[in-house]
Structures are given as structure tokens and as C-alpha cells.
Design a protein around this motif. Sequence first.
Motif, PDB file in Angstrom:
ATOM      1  N   GLY A   1      97.009 -34.139 186.797  1.00  0.00           N
ATOM      2  CA  GLY A   1      96.127 -33.072 186.360  1.00  0.00           C
ATOM      3  C   GLY A   1      96.034 -31.942 187.371  1.00  0.00           C
ATOM      4  N   ARG A   2      95.942 -30.714 186.869  1.00  0.00           N
ATOM      5  CA  ARG A   2      95.758 -29.528 187.703  1.00  0.00           C
ATOM      6  C   ARG A   2      94.673 -28.667 187.084  1.00  0.00           C
ATOM      7  NH1 ARG A   2      98.192 -30.069 192.455  1.00  0.00           N
ATOM      8  NH2 ARG A   2      98.179 -27.786 192.682  1.00  0.00           N
ATOM      9  N   LYS A   3      93.903 -27.997 187.945  1.00  0.00           N
ATOM     10  CA  LYS A   3      92.902 -27.049 187.484  1.00  0.00           C
ATOM     11  C   LYS A   3      93.075 -25.741 188.238  1.00  0.00           C
ATOM     12  CE  LYS A   3      89.345 -28.676 190.713  1.00  0.00           C
ATOM     13  NZ  LYS A   3      87.978 -29.232 190.851  1.00  0.00           N
ATOM     14  N   SER A   4      92.522 -24.673 187.693  1.00  0.00           N
ATOM     15  CA  SER A   4      92.665 -23.359 188.302  1.00  0.00           C
ATOM     16  C   SER A   4      91.931 -23.299 189.636  1.00  0.00           C
ATOM     17  CB  SER A   4      92.109 -22.275 187.366  1.00  0.00           C
ATOM     18  OG  SER A   4      92.832 -22.250 186.161  1.00  0.00           O
ATOM     19  N   GLY A   5      92.480 -22.491 190.546  1.00  0.00           N
ATOM     20  CA  GLY A   5      91.829 -22.297 191.833  1.00  0.00           C
ATOM     21  C   GLY A   5      92.598 -22.917 192.977  1.00  0.00           C
TER      22      GLY A   5
ATOM     23  N   TYR B   1      93.300 -32.209 190.020  1.00  0.00           N
ATOM     24  CA  TYR B   1      92.211 -32.329 189.049  1.00  0.00           C
ATOM     25  C   TYR B   1      92.089 -33.799 188.689  1.00  0.00           C
ATOM     26  CZ  TYR B   1      89.640 -30.333 184.941  1.00  0.00           C
ATOM     27  OH  TYR B   1      88.713 -29.936 184.007  1.00  0.00           O
ATOM     28  N   THR B   2      91.039 -34.465 189.132  1.00  0.00           N
ATOM     29  CA  THR B   2      90.896 -35.882 188.826  1.00  0.00           C
ATOM     30  C   THR B   2      90.628 -36.076 187.339  1.00  0.00           C
ATOM     31  OG1 THR B   2      88.505 -35.935 189.215  1.00  0.00           O
ATOM     32  CG2 THR B   2      89.949 -36.299 191.131  1.00  0.00           C
ATOM     33  N   LEU B   3      91.001 -37.237 186.835  1.00  0.00           N
ATOM     34  CA  LEU B   3      90.808 -37.500 185.418  1.00  0.00           C
ATOM     35  C   LEU B   3      89.332 -37.500 185.046  1.00  0.00           C
ATOM     36  CD1 LEU B   3      92.038 -38.252 182.680  1.00  0.00           C
ATOM     37  CD2 LEU B   3      91.834 -40.647 183.344  1.00  0.00           C
ATOM     38  N   GLY B   4      88.485 -38.071 185.913  1.00  0.00           N
ATOM     39  CA  GLY B   4      87.058 -38.082 185.625  1.00  0.00           C
ATOM     40  C   GLY B   4      86.491 -36.684 185.468  1.00  0.00           C
TER      41      GLY B   4
ATOM     42  N   HIS C   1      88.378 -26.453 182.861  1.00  0.00           N
ATOM     43  CA  HIS C   1      87.500 -26.343 184.027  1.00  0.00           C
ATOM     44  C   HIS C   1      86.983 -24.915 184.210  1.00  0.00           C
ATOM     45  CE1 HIS C   1      85.804 -27.467 187.857  1.00  0.00           C
ATOM     46  NE2 HIS C   1      86.451 -26.482 188.467  1.00  0.00           N
ATOM     47  N   ARG C   2      87.865 -23.938 184.015  1.00  0.00           N
ATOM     48  CA  ARG C   2      87.458 -22.530 184.146  1.00  0.00           C
ATOM     49  C   ARG C   2      88.040 -21.771 182.959  1.00  0.00           C
ATOM     50  NH1 ARG C   2      88.725 -20.452 190.143  1.00  0.00           N
ATOM     51  NH2 ARG C   2      87.565 -18.670 189.316  1.00  0.00           N
ATOM     52  N   HIS C   3      87.448 -21.984 181.799  1.00  0.00           N
ATOM     53  CA  HIS C   3      88.000 -21.407 180.567  1.00  0.00           C
ATOM     54  C   HIS C   3      87.443 -20.001 180.330  1.00  0.00           C
ATOM     55  CE1 HIS C   3      84.192 -22.082 178.481  1.00  0.00           C
ATOM     56  NE2 HIS C   3      84.178 -23.299 179.020  1.00  0.00           N
TER      57      HIS C   3
END
Length: 416
Positions: A248-252, A277-280, A221-223
Motif C-alpha cells: 500500500g502507498r498513500k500520498s505525501g 500505507y499500512t493495511l489498517g 487517505h487524501r482524496h
Amino acid sequence: MILTKMLVEVWAEGENWDELRAAFEAYPGDRKSPWLRPDLTFRVVVESFGSSLPMDEQLELINRLEFIPFKGTVRLRDPQVRFVLLRCDCGDHGSLIDATVPPRLYFGRLVGSSDRGVIDAYSLKRRRYLGPTSMDTEMAFVMCNHAGVRRGSLVLDPYAGTGSILVAAAHSGAKVMGADIDIKVICAGKVGKRGECLTVYSNFEQYGLPAPVDLIRMDAHRHPIRPDLTAIFHAIIGDPPYGVRAGGRKSGLPLAEVAQRSPIRDRDTYIPSTQPYTLGECLRDLLDLSARLLVVGGRLVYFLPATPETYDEAEIPQHPALKLVANSEQILTSRYSRRLITMEKVRPYDAAAAAAYYAARPDPTMAIDRLHDIVYDHLPVVSAAAATTAAVAGADCGGDAPLSVKPRRRCRGKNF
């Protein structure tokens, strides 16, 4: 005819033993006689599809092959010829195989089989560094095979975890690179039985494989990859987090918590904040990252969870630069499966085309985003008497006076 782990030259097949015998007798003699010579040692292997067979039943089936003129000497270890008797029996045995598949018998000569020694050599039972979501050894090799991994390939796993997929790719001679949002899994590892520090690198040392090119803390997501860096990987293989065991987890931080964020005091020990972090959303980011970083002809391979209520082939994520080439189901329980998705990059990455494609589809939400709610539910809290009655009767029963205990967690199709 191709079976699991083996290739068989079919000599006969039928719905019953009479049909099997008639088919065997009708098969050309010049195709059978070279393998039924008295100077060749042989063995008959019994396989079953849809049900299991104990050894006494296997021997009983072998004895029913009296109509086959075996002339050689039986040798169980390293015979010169192996014959295969396959019984297809998909009736109501409590298995997950489709019970509508008709019963059938097959007999033939084993032409070749896969080397199961490789799977055993890399068995998770003896691996030094493992986690709760480490990819099964055989499935990791299957994924690498779908991705066309070979010597000299450069492979990325964006959800590396303890490195199971990277190990399988390295066995094939690939150079591997891993990423994970959990910096503790990548860097800290865990303490072994003898007090040693175990990390992803420990697994590569265990098998005598070249170490990964690099392991980095990253999420798609934020690479941190430069925008001008494209077409560098031959394969991207991963198992995205889809919320059954590890969500799922994403940064922020969520917007509501941004104002409460504490300042960074020590960057050496700082662990970045994450949010759901949703799968979609996760798969949209994965496809766009793969479309940019893969060479043309390179492949993306990942698992997509599915349930009977939610699976729709039209909902499989797409990208202008990627083409779907394979969609294979792995049944896990009667209520839940996952599909191995293989996509190939068919044209160079075009940022404008990708942006336009997603602008026309602004909502990445998928029905399978509710996977955890679909697979798991909670049984109602019941009284002690009702609970005892339910345990004996095997049915859910309500009660007048609920107990102050946690409801039992249940997965549809499986009880835990």
C-alpha cells in the motif's frame, strides 16, 4: 442442494454405495419417473469435491449406477435431462480443503446452472490491458454480485488498477468510476504488441461497454472529493493493496523527507510522492470514505487478507454507519487466504459520530499489517554441499562456508 455453478435436486446420498442405492430406492417414485422416461435423452455428470477425478475414474463411477433404471438415450451434447453424481472425498490429497469433511456420495437431477460463457468471454487470457494484480474475472463478478450491482447503479472502485472490477460492473449495466494512486496506470497505460497505447479504456472498447464516467488519480487517505458531497454511489467495490505483491502507498512524504522535497517544476509531468500505507490505516480510510459516499442501503465490498496466526473476526474494521452482512473466505495457500467482506450502509453519515468512534480507537494497527513478513520468509544461505544435500533429502541443512548468493524466497505453504 446448491453446488458450485449448479443447483441439484438430490435424490439420494450416503457414505457408501450401499447407502446411496438404498436412499435412491426410498426416494418417491413419482418424483423420479418423469425424468427417467424412455423418450428423454440424458447425461450423467460426475463432480468431485476435495479431489480431482480423471476421466477413466469418472466412467467407472458412472458404471456403478447400474441400480438406476435409466430408460432414455444417452446424449452428451444438449441432453434433455442432466443427472449429477457428486463424490465428496476430502482425505489427504494435498488440497486446501478441510480433510475432516467426511466422505459422501450424492446423486440427483440438475435443475439449473450458471452461464460460464460470460466468464469465458471476459477471460483475462484475452484481455488487452492487464497488470500483475488484475482481479480474476470470476471473482470480479462475484464481488459485483455481493454489492448488488444492477442496471443504473453508480459504482466506484477506489483501487481500479487496470479496471477488472469496473468491467464486471459495466457488464451488469452500471455506470462506473475508477480511482487509483498510480497515475501511470490510469493515464499512461502501456504499449501493446502492435505499438498501440493500451489503457483502462481499451478494455471497455474491447468488450463494447460504455466507457467509465471518469478515471481519476486518488487515494482514500487524501482524496479530492468535496466534504459536502455525500450519498452518491450505490456500490463501492475494491481490492485494497495489502502487501503481498503490491504494498500500500498513500500520498505525501515521510516527515523526515519533507524538508528535502524538490519544488514542482512542471505540473504536466509531475508525479506526486507517496509513502508506505499500512493495511489498517488503508481500511479505516476506505470505510469512512464509503460511509460518506454510499447511499443508505448501498454496499461496500472488499478483500481482507488473513492467515491462521492473525485472523480474528473481532478485528474486522467497523464503522458507525456500516453493518457487516457477509464474510466469506477464499483459500489461496495452506498459510494464506483472503476474506470477501460485504458491508451495507444502514444510516446516514454523521461526521461527528465517525470522529468520536475513531477517537476512541486511535490506533488502526492490525495484526495482518505484518502479512508480508508472515507469508514470506528467507531460507538461510547454505554451502554448495549442504544445498545439494538439502535438495536431495528435501530438508533444510546448514553449512560451514556460506555462499555469496541470494537466499531463495519462500512463501509458507508454497515455494516460488
